[in-house]
Design a protein around this motif. Structure first.
Motif, short mmCIF file in Angstrom:
data_model
loop_
_atom_site.label_atom_id
_atom_site.label_comp_id
_atom_site.label_asym_id
_atom_site.label_seq_id
_atom_site.Cartn_x
_atom_site.Cartn_y
_atom_site.Cartn_z
N LYS A 67 -0.17 113.96 23.13
CA LYS A 67 -0.55 113.99 24.15
C LYS A 67 -1.76 112.83 24.23
CE LYS A 67 -0.21 117.88 26.32
NZ LYS A 67 -1.04 119.17 26.64
N LYS A 68 -2.80 112.48 23.59
CA LYS A 68 -3.25 111.24 23.24
C LYS A 68 -3.33 111.15 21.48
CE LYS A 68 -6.33 115.00 23.64
NZ LYS A 68 -7.75 115.48 23.45
N ILE A 69 -2.93 111.13 20.32
CA ILE A 69 -2.41 110.28 19.77
C ILE A 69 -1.84 109.29 19.61
CG2 ILE A 69 -1.27 111.57 18.09
CD1 ILE A 69 -2.70 111.78 15.99
N ARG A 70 -2.79 108.10 19.28
CA ARG A 70 -2.05 106.60 18.89
C ARG A 70 -0.50 107.24 17.64
NH1 ARG A 70 -2.83 103.41 22.81
NH2 ARG A 70 -2.09 101.55 21.47
N ILE A 71 -0.09 106.39 18.01
CA ILE A 71 1.03 105.65 17.13
C ILE A 71 1.48 104.63 16.39
CG2 ILE A 71 3.54 106.31 16.55
CD1 ILE A 71 3.90 108.49 18.83
N ARG A 72 1.03 104.19 15.16
CA ARG A 72 0.95 102.91 14.49
C ARG A 72 2.28 103.26 13.75
NH1 ARG A 72 -4.44 100.43 13.71
NH2 ARG A 72 -4.69 102.03 12.33
N GLN A 73 3.04 102.01 13.34
CA GLN A 73 4.14 101.05 12.69
C GLN A 73 3.65 100.70 11.78
OE1 GLN A 73 8.45 100.73 14.82
NE2 GLN A 73 9.49 101.41 12.17
N GLY A 74 3.03 101.85 10.74
CA GLY A 74 2.52 100.54 9.95
C GLY A 74 3.45 100.87 8.65
N ILE A 75 4.07 100.12 8.61
CA ILE A 75 4.64 98.94 8.26
C ILE A 75 5.59 98.71 9.22
CG2 ILE A 75 3.04 97.44 7.90
CD1 ILE A 75 5.49 97.27 6.02
N VAL A 76 6.61 97.96 9.95
CA VAL A 76 7.86 97.21 10.26
C VAL A 76 8.37 96.67 9.46
CG1 VAL A 76 7.23 95.93 12.71
CG2 VAL A 76 9.79 97.47 12.08
N LEU A 77 8.73 96.77 8.69
CA LEU A 77 9.52 95.12 8.58
C LEU A 77 9.99 93.64 8.79
CD1 LEU A 77 11.27 96.90 4.63
CD2 LEU A 77 9.26 96.01 4.75
N LEU A 78 9.08 92.70 9.04
CA LEU A 78 9.87 91.43 9.48
C LEU A 78 10.67 90.79 8.84
CD1 LEU A 78 6.77 90.56 11.49
CD2 LEU A 78 8.34 92.52 12.09
N LEU A 79 11.81 90.68 8.26
CA LEU A 79 12.74 90.58 7.31
C LEU A 79 14.43 90.44 7.91
CD1 LEU A 79 11.84 92.22 4.05
CD2 LEU A 79 11.49 90.28 4.89
N LYS A 80 14.50 89.43 8.09
CA LYS A 80 15.90 89.11 8.97
C LYS A 80 16.95 89.61 8.58
CE LYS A 80 18.75 85.36 11.16
NZ LYS A 80 19.41 84.02 10.74
N ALA A 81 17.19 90.49 7.24
CA ALA A 81 18.16 90.95 7.11
C ALA A 81 17.84 92.88 7.22
CB ALA A 81 18.83 91.24 5.54
N VAL A 82 17.11 92.94 7.79
CA VAL A 82 16.17 94.33 7.96
C VAL A 82 16.47 94.51 9.26
CG1 VAL A 82 15.00 95.88 7.29
CG2 VAL A 82 15.65 94.12 5.63
N ASN A 83 15.28 93.40 10.21
CA ASN A 83 15.14 94.36 11.38
C ASN A 83 15.06 92.93 12.28
OD1 ASN A 83 14.10 96.67 11.09
ND2 ASN A 83 13.08 96.44 10.22
N GLY A 101 2.20 104.34 26.73
CA GLY A 101 1.47 103.23 26.32
C GLY A 101 0.68 104.28 24.78
N ARG A 102 0.76 104.50 23.79
CA ARG A 102 0.01 104.44 22.74
C ARG A 102 0.92 103.94 21.59
NH1 ARG A 102 0.81 110.64 21.85
NH2 ARG A 102 2.01 111.12 23.58
N MET A 103 1.51 102.76 21.77
CA MET A 103 2.58 102.29 20.34
C MET A 103 1.43 101.26 20.02
SD MET A 103 4.85 104.48 19.26
CE MET A 103 4.91 102.96 18.26
N ASP A 104 0.70 101.25 18.48
CA ASP A 104 0.79 99.46 18.19
C ASP A 104 1.95 99.56 17.59
OD1 ASP A 104 -1.90 100.02 18.92
OD2 ASP A 104 -2.16 101.94 18.21
N LEU A 105 1.77 98.14 16.95
CA LEU A 105 2.64 97.07 15.62
C LEU A 105 1.99 97.09 14.65
CD1 LEU A 105 5.40 96.55 14.93
CD2 LEU A 105 5.59 94.93 16.07
N GLY A 106 2.98 97.71 13.52
CA GLY A 106 1.90 97.47 12.04
C GLY A 106 3.48 96.42 11.32
#
Length: 349
Positions: A67-83, A101-106
């Motif tokens: 319900k409250k805990i934030r969720i952070r993708q730490g990390i997502v790969l910013l590589l063209k062949a991957v994502n 509204g609990r997402m953060d992007l690493g």
């Protein structure tokens, strides 16, 4: 100071089925007890130590159970062949809705030679691909019709939905391990996930570089995220001796694997990965588990010991501490999550 529970499905038996379900119980407890955030990295092709190739799927399950805990993708790969950046923007937008509204992007560019080769990513281009995708994503979130003409991406006018519900958009972070990346993150106005794997007093020097750089930031997004989250590995138990006995084998297995993958990339002689060689040399000077506990590289002990060590992270400039707690018996980790929340965090918040 805030605290994040961080996991990557570490299991020496490769029993991924049970470990994923255990992790869901652990994050549910962390949410109930007031941990601030939960994180998982995107790791491909490294069985045992990391098994988190599709964190967005796991995060959706987390969002449904918390319900409250934030969720952070730490990390997502910013590589063209991957994502592709368009897909990242869509996924984070949808997960932001599903989590209310609990997402953060690493973000990051990857630290494993095997993964980069398997996805056919040119080593010399990883930094450039990360930078271009990072510039794109906040624009995809905030522009009704998005278009782009860059070095790696050429996108005609495109309408991308759903948008995140956080306005103007989720916060942006990046993994940092070299002084150069700390400075670059500051220039771009994004938060740093300090994956130095060293004692807090050494990380403090890089934090100073970041804080100086961010004062003149030109943010890639709609706002500056001035944040320092330092990674450690942690376990809290009733006694320090017992905590160390439980933690030693899985933590040293992780450290050994991290050393192996760093050595592979350092050996490539690609300029932007040469800092890994220096980090390996520093780590080799004191490879003993007990030393790593004593100098606070690892936060392992009873509540009093953990408070003492985490205060060093606070002094090093951390706004947040990311506590990787993985690979140890499930019930002991549940106990540790409770001890941190009830006996450690109140002394530091």
């Amino acid at each position: 100071m805030k605290f994040e529970l961080f996991q990557e499905c570490q299991t020496a038996t490769r029993d991924y089925y049970n470990r994923y379900w255990q992790m869901l119980k652990e994050v549910e407890l962390a949410d109930e007890l007031g941990w601030d955030s939960y994180g998982m990295s995107e790791q491909h092709f490294t069985p045992v130590e990391y098994s988190s190739g599709c964190p967005e799927i796991f995060f959706t399950a987390v969002a449904m159970r918390t319900k409250k805990i934030r969720i952070r993708q730490g990390i997502v790969l910013l590589l063209k062949a991957v994502n592709h950046p368009l897909k990242i923007a869509e996924r984070i937008g949808m997960m932001d809705i599903m989590s209310n509204g609990r997402m953060d992007l690493g973000t990051g560019r990857g630290n494993k030679l095997g993964m980069l080769k398997a996805f056919e990513v040119p080593l010399e281009e990883t930094r450039q691909q990360w930078e271009e995708a990072l510039e794109m994503i906040p624009k995809i979130w905030t522009e009704e019709t998005f278009s782009w003409d860059g070095k790696f991406y050429h996108i005609p006018p495109t309408v991308v939905n759903p948008k995140p519900i956080q306005k103007p958009h989720p916060s942006l972070w990046t993994a940092t391990t070299s002084p150069e990346m700390y400075e670059l993150a500051g220039q771009k106005g994004i938060g740093v996930l300090c994956f130095d794997f060293t004692s807090p007093d050494k990380t403090a020097k890089n934090v100073e570089i970041y804080r100086k750089s961010i004062k003149t930031a030109k943010p890639v997004g709609s706002f500056v995220t001035n944040g320092v989250a330092i990674l450690t590995m942690g376990l809290c138990a009733e006694t320090t001796e017992y905590a160390r006995r439980l933690a030693k084998e899985p933590m040293m297995a992780f450290i050994s694997e991290a050393g192996r993958i760093y050595a592979e990339l350092a050996a490539t002689k690609v300029k932007s990965y040469q800092y890994m060689g220096k980090q390996l040399a520093e780590a080799a000077a004191h490879p003993e588990f007990e030393y790593l506990c004593d100098d606070a590289t690892l936060v392992v002990g009873d509540p009093e010991e953990c408070i003492k060590k985490l205060r060093l992270y606070q002094q090093a400039g951390a706004d947040q501490v990311i506590i990787r707690m993985d690979g140890m018996p499930h019930q002991k980790q549940m106990d540790s999550i409770r001890l941190f929340a009830e006996h450690v965090f109140p002394a530091l918040r």
